[in-house]
Design a protein around this motif. Structure first.
Motif, PDB file in Angstrom:
ATOM      1  N   TYR A  67      -9.249  -5.790  17.897  1.00  0.00           N
ATOM      2  CA  TYR A  67     -10.278  -6.466  18.681  1.00  0.00           C
ATOM      3  C   TYR A  67     -10.928  -5.532  19.694  1.00  0.00           C
ATOM      4  CZ  TYR A  67      -8.177 -10.489  16.494  1.00  0.00           C
ATOM      5  OH  TYR A  67      -7.697 -11.368  15.565  1.00  0.00           O
ATOM      6  N   VAL A  68     -10.152  -4.604  20.242  1.00  0.00           N
ATOM      7  CA  VAL A  68     -10.722  -3.603  21.142  1.00  0.00           C
ATOM      8  C   VAL A  68     -11.692  -2.725  20.354  1.00  0.00           C
ATOM      9  CG1 VAL A  68     -10.196  -1.565  22.542  1.00  0.00           C
ATOM     10  CG2 VAL A  68      -8.753  -3.600  22.727  1.00  0.00           C
ATOM     11  N   ASP A  69     -11.310  -2.361  19.152  1.00  0.00           N
ATOM     12  CA  ASP A  69     -12.129  -1.476  18.319  1.00  0.00           C
ATOM     13  C   ASP A  69     -13.353  -2.185  17.740  1.00  0.00           C
ATOM     14  OD1 ASP A  69     -12.530   1.068  16.817  1.00  0.00           O
ATOM     15  OD2 ASP A  69     -12.180  -0.240  15.090  1.00  0.00           O
ATOM     16  N   GLU A  70     -13.123  -3.302  17.079  1.00  0.00           N
ATOM     17  CA  GLU A  70     -14.196  -3.995  16.354  1.00  0.00           C
ATOM     18  C   GLU A  70     -14.936  -5.024  17.194  1.00  0.00           C
ATOM     19  OE1 GLU A  70     -12.362  -5.762  12.931  1.00  0.00           O
ATOM     20  OE2 GLU A  70     -11.615  -3.834  12.201  1.00  0.00           O
ATOM     21  N   GLY A 119     -18.422 -13.606  22.691  1.00  0.00           N
ATOM     22  CA  GLY A 119     -17.834 -12.515  21.923  1.00  0.00           C
ATOM     23  C   GLY A 119     -17.518 -11.324  22.820  1.00  0.00           C
ATOM     24  N   ILE A 120     -17.076 -10.244  22.204  1.00  0.00           N
ATOM     25  CA  ILE A 120     -16.771  -8.997  22.917  1.00  0.00           C
ATOM     26  C   ILE A 120     -17.418  -7.859  22.137  1.00  0.00           C
ATOM     27  CG2 ILE A 120     -14.957  -7.376  23.637  1.00  0.00           C
ATOM     28  CD1 ILE A 120     -13.038  -9.678  23.823  1.00  0.00           C
ATOM     29  N   LYS A 121     -18.029  -6.931  22.841  1.00  0.00           N
ATOM     30  CA  LYS A 121     -18.695  -5.792  22.218  1.00  0.00           C
ATOM     31  C   LYS A 121     -17.659  -4.818  21.630  1.00  0.00           C
ATOM     32  CE  LYS A 121     -22.029  -2.187  23.265  1.00  0.00           C
ATOM     33  NZ  LYS A 121     -22.797  -1.515  24.321  1.00  0.00           N
ATOM     34  N   VAL A 125     -13.404   2.774  18.920  1.00  0.00           N
ATOM     35  CA  VAL A 125     -12.523   3.849  19.362  1.00  0.00           C
ATOM     36  C   VAL A 125     -11.748   4.482  18.209  1.00  0.00           C
ATOM     37  CG1 VAL A 125     -12.282   3.050  21.752  1.00  0.00           C
ATOM     38  CG2 VAL A 125     -10.691   2.203  20.011  1.00  0.00           C
ATOM     39  N   ILE A 126     -11.453   3.723  17.162  1.00  0.00           N
ATOM     40  CA  ILE A 126     -10.668   4.273  16.053  1.00  0.00           C
ATOM     41  C   ILE A 126     -11.497   5.293  15.281  1.00  0.00           C
ATOM     42  CG2 ILE A 126      -9.480   3.781  13.886  1.00  0.00           C
ATOM     43  CD1 ILE A 126      -8.663   1.056  15.086  1.00  0.00           C
TER      44      ILE A 126
END
Length: 159
Positions: A67-70, A119-121, A125-126
């Motif tokens: 979720y942090v990445d996508e 949502g979240i942007k 990072v991966i």
């Protein structure tokens, strides 16, 4: 003939790539301010898996790296339990319209609901980390070359 392919150099190179990938991913998470509790950074690791004469590098991390990445699309709000932990660590507080301060669980609920609505942007990072680490493939190709040469020398010696 050699009984099995000797991949000592490739194994070593993949370990180096794994170490570098974990370092780079940590750097990217810090850059994107995604280290409130350090749980995600501390969960980063890798394995090298050998199957059928093939080596694979597998990145390991807590489930929410996805979720942090996508990012996260609008829709259902995420569970607020982890958000509550984050709220406490970050010291985030809200007041309602009457000026009464929300408890951490209430603040987490509000944030969770907002994530569900907006949502979240994505941070990507991966892929950024992989591209940064693998931009120099010379070490891997050289390691593979060394493994092939070593294997060939074993074949020649056994005849």
């Amino acid at each position: 003939m050699a009984d099995e392919f000797d991949n000592k150099f490739l194994w070593s190179a993949l370990n180096n790539v794994g170490d570098e990938l974990v370092k780079e991913l940590t750097k990217q998470l810090i850059t994107h301010d995604k280290v409130a509790t350090r749980d995600l950074v501390n969960s980063l690791d890798y394995d090298i898996i050998e199957q059928a004469e093939k080596l694979s590098l597998v990145l390991k991390a807590d489930y929410y790296l996805k979720y942090v990445d996508e990012g996260r699309k609008k829709g259902n709000p995420p569970p607020s339990k982890e958000i509550e932990k984050w709220v406490k660590v970050k010291g985030i507080s809200f007041k309602n319209s009457k000026g009464v301060k929300y408890k951490p669980a209430q603040a987490a609920f509000v944030i969770s609901r907002s994530i569900g609505k907006k949502g979240i942007k994505a941070t990507n990072v991966i892929n950024t980390s992989i591209n940064n680490v693998l931009s120099n493939l010379d070490s891997l190709s050289e390691a593979y070359k060394q493994d092939i040469l070593r294997s060939l020398s074993n074949i020649l010696l056994e005849q």
